[in-house]
Design an enzyme around this catalytic site. Structure first.
Site, short mmCIF file in Angstrom:
data_model
loop_
_atom_site.label_atom_id
_atom_site.label_comp_id
_atom_site.label_asym_id
_atom_site.label_seq_id
_atom_site.Cartn_x
_atom_site.Cartn_y
_atom_site.Cartn_z
N SER A 55 0.83 -1.19 0.00
CA SER A 55 0.00 0.00 0.00
C SER A 55 0.87 1.25 0.00
O SER A 55 2.07 1.18 0.27
CB SER A 55 -0.90 0.01 1.24
OG SER A 55 -0.10 0.32 2.37
N LYS A 56 0.21 2.35 -0.28
CA LYS A 56 0.89 3.66 -0.27
C LYS A 56 1.54 3.89 1.10
O LYS A 56 2.64 4.41 1.20
CB LYS A 56 -0.20 4.70 -0.54
CG LYS A 56 0.29 6.09 -0.70
CD LYS A 56 -0.87 7.03 -0.94
CE LYS A 56 -1.22 7.70 0.34
NZ LYS A 56 -1.96 8.92 0.31
N ARG A 57 0.82 3.47 2.14
CA ARG A 57 1.34 3.65 3.51
C ARG A 57 2.63 2.86 3.74
O ARG A 57 3.50 3.31 4.46
CB ARG A 57 0.30 3.21 4.55
CG ARG A 57 -0.97 4.02 4.52
CD ARG A 57 -0.85 5.33 5.32
NE ARG A 57 -1.91 6.24 4.93
CZ ARG A 57 -1.72 7.45 4.42
NH1 ARG A 57 -0.51 7.94 4.24
NH2 ARG A 57 -2.74 8.20 4.08
N GLY B 122 4.89 2.30 1.56
CA GLY B 122 5.95 3.08 0.94
C GLY B 122 6.40 4.19 1.88
O GLY B 122 7.60 4.41 2.09
N GLU B 123 5.42 4.87 2.49
CA GLU B 123 5.76 5.97 3.41
C GLU B 123 6.53 5.44 4.61
O GLU B 123 7.52 6.02 5.05
CB GLU B 123 4.48 6.69 3.86
CG GLU B 123 3.99 7.64 2.77
CD GLU B 123 2.52 7.95 2.86
OE1 GLU B 123 1.87 7.60 3.87
OE2 GLU B 123 1.99 8.52 1.88
#
Ligand code: GLU
Length: 505
Positions: free
Chosen positions: A261-263, A265-266
């Site tokens: 998920s995008k999270r 990556g963060e």
């Protein structure tokens, strides 16, 4: 028009940044279509008006253009099966929903959001399905006249599919083989919303039919929706007309547990979106592979290998090679684990294959933006030549070559301080004077002067190399230190040495 022409589609909802899994779906669609002389269609699935995000559609086009995966038909490229935005096709869907109602395969539902909320409170396992539908306000439970009256009065309604209570729906998936679903597991999904817009389920089937889609590739997360789509195909157009489905494996978190998920990556410090995305409402900026310094060739190559290989050890493939070698039979069923190190490796491989001139064209704007000044291409080329083997991403040149054009923002004094002494201080003071006397400013001349002076003063040249590097670069990295001095020139060399001498006291 050839009736049998392969036609595939990518059908994103324009609600934000494009996840790398979305681009891989585009890639597999594109490769499959182009291998067979087919067409690749981009359809914008924007029927959920509440999720409209300004700029998101343009972002999709920019991203595909950057990747070199350009559609044959789309809202921008046109085509004979338009419009290519679902919101512009709105009038097409109602008649199909009504046809389903008339055939007893769908029904009107008038329940208000409050009524549904109450049901959820009373029945924790509530779903609008065979178990509960007869307890609700719909055309299955209300008298015909009342239904007609409500509709005539303009009362809001939705149309729901009537999921058979006990049927097995079979799907032949090109990757997974035969997949069976028990219809009792699925609720009666809304097909047409109160605002007259279709939901995804109805729109995807109607549009795939009218756009003559022959093969539909999409992420595995859509597999649970497939039985609804198969039933709609059966009811509306016949299963013979249905595209062949391929549900692509998920892209997993680096630890292999769950969808990336995008999270993630963060949390782990790498991009998940193809291109940087700025949320227009919150202003939140999410990083992208492009801005991180990836070449589109490497990004595409890396994506192709997430879930596919050609059966050999080859890993580096150009788009042309992929067009020759890609085949669906070698797409794995299981999820593909994302590995940022590996992604970086692909980029490095692609950078290695580039000429210095081609690499310079990519690096120059990045360096100029970072340094906020115009640079001479000739000098950037030299810098690229000197530092390219130290860089895996285009952005690495900011660190690895930036100091060749600008005084370091700071110096790693701590790395030289412990071994700093009077002798070295004295040596560097004298070296500055000697540098001023060099008439032919080049690396061998500077190095020769450095070594002669060290011998004269009885210091080990090796002991003074690290301090000199930190003085010119700011840190303990970079190409040959005398090459750096030669590149930046006498004035800058002297100035940087003096600056650090000042800081060392
Ligand atoms: N609109 C869906 C999405 O946002 C498309 C799924 C499909 O390809 O059928 O991913």
């Amino acid at each position: 028009m050839n009736e049998h022409k392969v036609r595939v589609r990518f059908a994103p909802s324009p609600t934000g940044g494009l996840h790398l899994g979305g681009v891989r779906t585009v890639l597999f669609n594109y490769l499959f279509a182009k291998q067979q002389g087919g067409d690749f269609i981009l359809r914008i699935e924007d029927t959920d008006q509440s999720r409209f995000v300004p700029g998101a559609e343009e972002y999709i086009f920019n991203t595909l253009t950057w990747c070199g995966l350009v559609p044959d038909e789309s809202p921008v490229h046109g085509g004979s099966y338009g419009p290519y935005r679902q919101s512009e096709r709105k009038p097409m869907y109602l008649p199909y929903a009504q046809q389903l109602v008339e055939a007893g395969q769908a029904y009107y539902a008038f329940d208000t959001p409050e009524q549904l909320d109450n049901m959820r409170k009373e029945h924790p396992n509530f779903q609008y399905n065979h178990q509960f539908r007869l307890k609700l306000s719909n055309s299955l439970t209300l008298p015909k006249e009342e239904v007609a009256q409500k509709i005539a009065n303009g009362e809001p309604y939705v149309i729901r599919i009537l999921m058979p209570a006990n049927e097995t729906v079979v799907l032949h998936d090109l990757i997974r083989g035969e997949v069976s679903f028990d219809t009792a597991q699925s609720d009666d999904k809304v097909l047409l919303k109160a605002d007259g817009m279709p939901t995804y389920h109805l729109a995807v089937v109607v549009d795939d039919f009218h756009m003559k889609i022959t093969h539909a590739f999409r992420g595995e997360e859509w597999l649970p929706s497939a039985p609804i789509h198969v039933l709609l195909w059966k009811y509306l157009f016949g299963l013979d007309a249905m595209p062949k489905w391929a549900h692509l494996p998920l892209i997993l978190k680096p630890d292999g547990h769950g969808k990336l998920s995008k999270r993630d990556g963060e949390r782990l410090g790498f991009p998940v979106f193809a291109k940087e995305w700025k949320d227009p409402t919150t202003g939140e900026l999410t990083s992208g592979f492009k801005e991180r310094g990836f070449l589109p060739e490497a990004f595409i190559n890396m994506l192709a290998m997430l879930g596919w290989n050609d059966g050999t050890d080859q890993e580096v493939f150009s788009l042309e090679e992929l067009l020759q070698k890609f085949n669906l039979e070698r797409v794995h069923k299981g999820g593909a684990r994302f590995d940022f190190e590996k992604a970086t490796w692909f980029n490095q491989e692609w950078m290695k294959r580039m000429s210095t001139l081609a690499l310079t064209e990519k690096v120059q704007p990045i360096l100029e933006a970072s340094l906020q000044s115009k640079l001479a291409t000739e000098k950037v080329m030299q810098a690229v030549e000197m530092t390219r083997e130290r860089c895996a991403l285009l952005n690495d040149f900011i660190t690895q070559a930036g100091f060749l054009f600008a005084t370091p923002a700071s110096y790693d004094i701590a790395s030289i301080q412990p071994k700093w002494d009077e002798k070295k201080q004295h040596f560097f003071k004298a070296f500055v004077v000697e540098l001023g006397k060099i008439s032919e400013w080049n690396a061998p001349a500077i190095e020769a002067r450095f070594k002669e002076l060290a011998a004269e003063q009885g210091v080990k040249p090796g002991d003074c190399m690290l301090p000199l590097r930190v003085m010119l670069v700011g840190g303990k990295f970079g190409p040959g230190v005398f090459d750096i001095a030669a590149f930046i020139g006498a004035a800058a060399t002297i100035e940087r040495i003096e600056q650090v001498l000042g800081q060392l006291g």
